[in-house]
Motif scaffolding. Structure first.
Motif, PDB file in Angstrom:
ATOM      1  N   ARG A  56       3.202  38.440 -11.657  1.00 27.78           N
ATOM      2  CA  ARG A  56       2.581  38.263 -10.335  1.00 27.78           C
ATOM      3  C   ARG A  56       1.681  37.031 -10.310  1.00 27.78           C
ATOM      4  N   GLU A  58       1.885  34.384 -12.188  1.00 24.63           N
ATOM      5  CA  GLU A  58       2.701  33.172 -12.216  1.00 24.63           C
ATOM      6  C   GLU A  58       3.312  32.887 -10.843  1.00 24.63           C
ATOM      7  N   ARG A  59       3.742  33.934 -10.146  1.00 21.71           N
ATOM      8  CA  ARG A  59       4.301  33.740  -8.807  1.00 21.71           C
ATOM      9  C   ARG A  59       3.246  33.207  -7.849  1.00 21.71           C
ATOM     10  N   GLU A  60       2.047  33.772  -7.933  1.00 18.76           N
ATOM     11  CA  GLU A  60       0.967  33.305  -7.064  1.00 18.76           C
ATOM     12  C   GLU A  60       0.640  31.846  -7.345  1.00 18.76           C
ATOM     13  N   GLU A  61       0.597  31.471  -8.618  1.00 17.89           N
ATOM     14  CA  GLU A  61       0.312  30.082  -8.970  1.00 17.89           C
ATOM     15  C   GLU A  61       1.419  29.164  -8.476  1.00 17.89           C
ATOM     16  N   ALA A  62       2.665  29.611  -8.572  1.00 14.25           N
ATOM     17  CA  ALA A  62       3.783  28.806  -8.096  1.00 14.25           C
ATOM     18  C   ALA A  62       3.703  28.638  -6.581  1.00 14.25           C
ATOM     19  N   GLN A  63       3.326  29.691  -5.880  1.00 12.55           N
ATOM     20  CA  GLN A  63       3.192  29.591  -4.429  1.00 12.55           C
ATOM     21  C   GLN A  63       2.049  28.669  -4.055  1.00 12.55           C
ATOM     22  N   LYS A  64       0.962  28.722  -4.795  1.00 11.33           N
ATOM     23  CA  LYS A  64      -0.175  27.858  -4.506  1.00 11.33           C
ATOM     24  C   LYS A  64       0.214  26.396  -4.686  1.00 11.33           C
ATOM     25  N   SER A  65       0.936  26.091  -5.764  1.00  7.77           N
ATOM     26  CA  SER A  65       1.279  24.697  -6.029  1.00  7.77           C
ATOM     27  C   SER A  65       2.292  24.188  -5.011  1.00  7.77           C
ATOM     28  N   SER A  66       3.177  25.032  -4.512  1.00 12.15           N
ATOM     29  CA  SER A  66       4.168  24.568  -3.543  1.00 12.15           C
ATOM     30  C   SER A  66       3.584  24.466  -2.145  1.00 12.15           C
ATOM     31  N   SER A  67       2.448  25.107  -1.892  1.00 12.53           N
ATOM     32  CA  SER A  67       1.846  25.039  -0.564  1.00 12.53           C
ATOM     33  C   SER A  67       0.876  23.871  -0.434  1.00 12.53           C
ATOM     34  N   ARG A  68       0.708  23.085  -1.477  1.00  9.20           N
ATOM     35  CA  ARG A  68      -0.192  21.937  -1.423  1.00  9.20           C
ATOM     36  C   ARG A  68       0.413  20.830  -0.568  1.00  9.20           C
TER      37      ARG A  68
END
Length: 90
Positions: A56, A58-68
């Motif tokens: 979870r 890692e998914r949140e971090e991936a979503q954060k980086s793609s929303s930049r």
């Protein structure tokens, strides 16, 4: 009570005592195994919970980086301008 009844009672108690002595180690072992199985199960569930939390996170971090924002910086624009001039001059 007469002597025959006392002897019968002593024989019965001795038989029950031996039966208990023979059953007791296996009963203790069964209880111990059940306790160990519970501990193993809890540890596996805890490990699964940790694994789930890690996924979870890692998914949140991936979503954060793609929303930049993907707007290039000034340095990138400057570099792009210089590259295009070099290509035109060649």
């Amino acid at each position: 009570m007469n002597a025959d009844q006392v002897q019968g009672l002593i024989g019965l108690l001795a038989t029950l005592g031996l039966l208990i002595l023979m059953i007791l180690p296996s009963a203790i072992g069964a209880v111990r195994e059940a306790r160990i199985d519970r501990r193993i199960r809890r540890a596996q569930e805890g490990h699964a919970d940790q694994e789930t939390r890690r996924v979870r996170r890692e998914r949140e971090e991936a979503q954060k980086s793609s929303s930049r924002s993907t707007v290039p910086s000034t340095a990138t624009w400057y570099a792009e301008g210089r590259r295009s001039k070099k290509l035109v001059n060649s």
